[in-house]
Design an enzyme around this catalytic site. Structure first.
Site, PDB file in Angstrom:
ATOM      1  N   LYS A  55    -114.878  39.003 -13.347  1.00  0.00           N
ATOM      2  CA  LYS A  55    -115.093  39.970 -14.164  1.00  0.00           C
ATOM      3  C   LYS A  55    -116.564  39.850 -14.525  1.00  0.00           C
ATOM      4  CE  LYS A  55    -113.949  41.512 -18.755  1.00  0.00           C
ATOM      5  NZ  LYS A  55    -113.007  42.597 -19.576  1.00  0.00           N
ATOM      6  N   GLU A  58    -104.413  46.293 -17.726  1.00  0.00           N
ATOM      7  CA  GLU A  58    -104.859  45.223 -18.702  1.00  0.00           C
ATOM      8  C   GLU A  58    -104.719  45.524 -20.012  1.00  0.00           C
ATOM      9  OE1 GLU A  58    -109.014  44.130 -17.930  1.00  0.00           O
ATOM     10  OE2 GLU A  58    -108.966  42.977 -19.861  1.00  0.00           O
ATOM     11  N   ARG A  78    -106.141  41.991 -28.328  1.00  0.00           N
ATOM     12  CA  ARG A  78    -106.772  42.117 -29.595  1.00  0.00           C
ATOM     13  C   ARG A  78    -105.943  42.924 -30.869  1.00  0.00           C
ATOM     14  NH1 ARG A  78    -112.184  45.168 -26.519  1.00  0.00           N
ATOM     15  NH2 ARG A  78    -111.970  43.972 -24.595  1.00  0.00           N
TER      16      ARG A  78
HETATM   17  C1  3PG Z   1    -113.447  45.279 -22.911  1.00  0.00           C
HETATM   18  O1  3PG Z   1    -112.948  44.428 -22.492  1.00  0.00           O
HETATM   19  O2  3PG Z   1    -113.729  45.777 -23.939  1.00  0.00           O
HETATM   20  C2  3PG Z   1    -113.723  46.047 -21.695  1.00  0.00           C
HETATM   21  O3  3PG Z   1    -114.904  45.686 -21.030  1.00  0.00           O
HETATM   22  C3  3PG Z   1    -113.694  47.713 -21.838  1.00  0.00           C
HETATM   23  O4  3PG Z   1    -115.034  48.167 -22.244  1.00  0.00           O
HETATM   24  P1  3PG Z   1    -115.273  49.643 -22.245  1.00  0.00           P
HETATM   25  O5  3PG Z   1    -114.442  50.126 -23.492  1.00  0.00           O
HETATM   26  O6  3PG Z   1    -116.615  49.821 -22.263  1.00  0.00           O
HETATM   27  O7  3PG Z   1    -114.656  50.611 -20.996  1.00  0.00           O
END
Ligand code: 3PG
Length: 212
Positions: A133, A45, A49
Site C-alpha cells: 500500500k 476494507e 478505527r
Molecule cells: C485511510 O486509511 O485513511 C485511507 O487511506 C483512506 O484515505 P482517504 O479517506 O483519503 O480516501
C-alpha cells in the site's frame, strides 16, 4: 510469486478501487457493503478505527454475498489476529513493523503492508513482499512520486491510498506499478448517515468503471 501474493493480487484485481470504510455500527456495514458490491466493488476494507469494526467485518464476511471483507489500519499482531478471527480475507496496514511481518508469516491470509519511501519498499522486498500500500499517496508525493519509483523498484506493485478520489484516481491507475487504488470517497459519511444506498451504489459503479 508466492501463493499469498497471488491471493492478494486476485483480490486487489477484482476492481480498480478498494473502498476504505470507517464503520460506526455493524448493521449499517452490511447495507453499505451490499450497496458497494451492487456497484461492482467487491473487495472492501473495513478499518479498525472504530469499536464496531471487528463486528462489522464479521457481519460483512458472513452476510454479504459477493463481498471480500478485509481489515485495514492494522497496527499490531493482536489486531492482525483479531481481524482474521473476524473473517478478514486480506489485511491492510498503513506502514510496516517487524511485529506485523512476523505475525503475517504465521498466517495464510495475505498482508498488504504500507510503504511510502524507496527504503521502505526495499525493506519489504527483502521480506518477500511484491505488493504494497502506498500511503498516504497524495500527501507523500502523489502519482508523480510513485511513477518515479517504478523504474528503480521495478517488480514492486502498489495500491495507493490517501487523498484519492474519482478526479485523480486515473493518474494512479495509469501507472505500470499500480494494481488498484483505495479510497473512502465511495462511501461518504453523509450518504451513509442518510442510508442513501442507491447513491453509494452509483458512486461505486463510477469507481468500478475507472480504467487506466
Ligand atoms: C485511510 O486509511 O485513511 C485511507 O487511506 C483512506 O484515505 P482517504 O479517506 O483519503 O480516501
Amino acid at each position: 510469486m508466492s501463493v499469498k501474493t497471488d491471493k492478494l493480487l486476485s483480490i486487489l484485481k477484482l476492481q480498480p478501487v478498494v473502498p476504505v470504510l470507517m464503520i460506526d455500527d455493524a448493521a449499517t456495514a452490511v447495507l453499505l457493503a451490499r450497496a458497494l458490491v451492487a456497484g461492482g466493488l467487491n473487495a472492501i476494507e473495513i478499518t479498525l478505527r472504530t469499536p464496531a469494526a471487528l463486528e462489522a467485518i464479521r457481519a460483512v464476511a458472513d452476510e454479504v454475498e459477493g463481498a471480500v471483507a478485509g481489515a485495514g489500519t492494522i497496527l499490531n499482531a493482536a489486531q492482525f489476529e483479531a481481524a482474521i478471527e473476524a473473517g478478514s480475507q486480506f489485511i491492510v496496514s498503513p506502514g510496516t513493523t517487524q511485529e506485523l511481518i512476523d505475525v503475517a508469516n504465521e498466517h495464510e491470509v495475505p498482508l498488504l503492508p504500507g510503504a511510502a519511501t524507496a527504503s521502505e519498499v526495499m525493506g519489504l522486498r527483502e521480506e518477500g513482499y511484491e505488493v504494497m500500500k502506498f500511503f498516504p499517496a497524495e500527501q507523500a508525493g502523489g502519482a508523480a512520486y510513485l511513477k518515479a519509483l517504478s523504474s528503480p523498484l521495478a517488480g514492486s506493485l502498489f495500491c495507493p491510498t490517501g487523498g484519492i478520489s474519482l478526479a485523480n484516481a486515473r493518474d494512479y491507475l495509469s501507472l505500470p506499478n499500480v494494481v488498484c487504488v483505495g479510497g473512502s470517497w465511495v462511501a461518504p459519511k453523509e450518504l451513509v448517515a442518510k442510508g442513501d444506498w442507491a447513491g453509494i451504489t452509483k458512486l461505486a459503479a463510477e469507481a468500478a468503471a475507472l480504467k487506466a
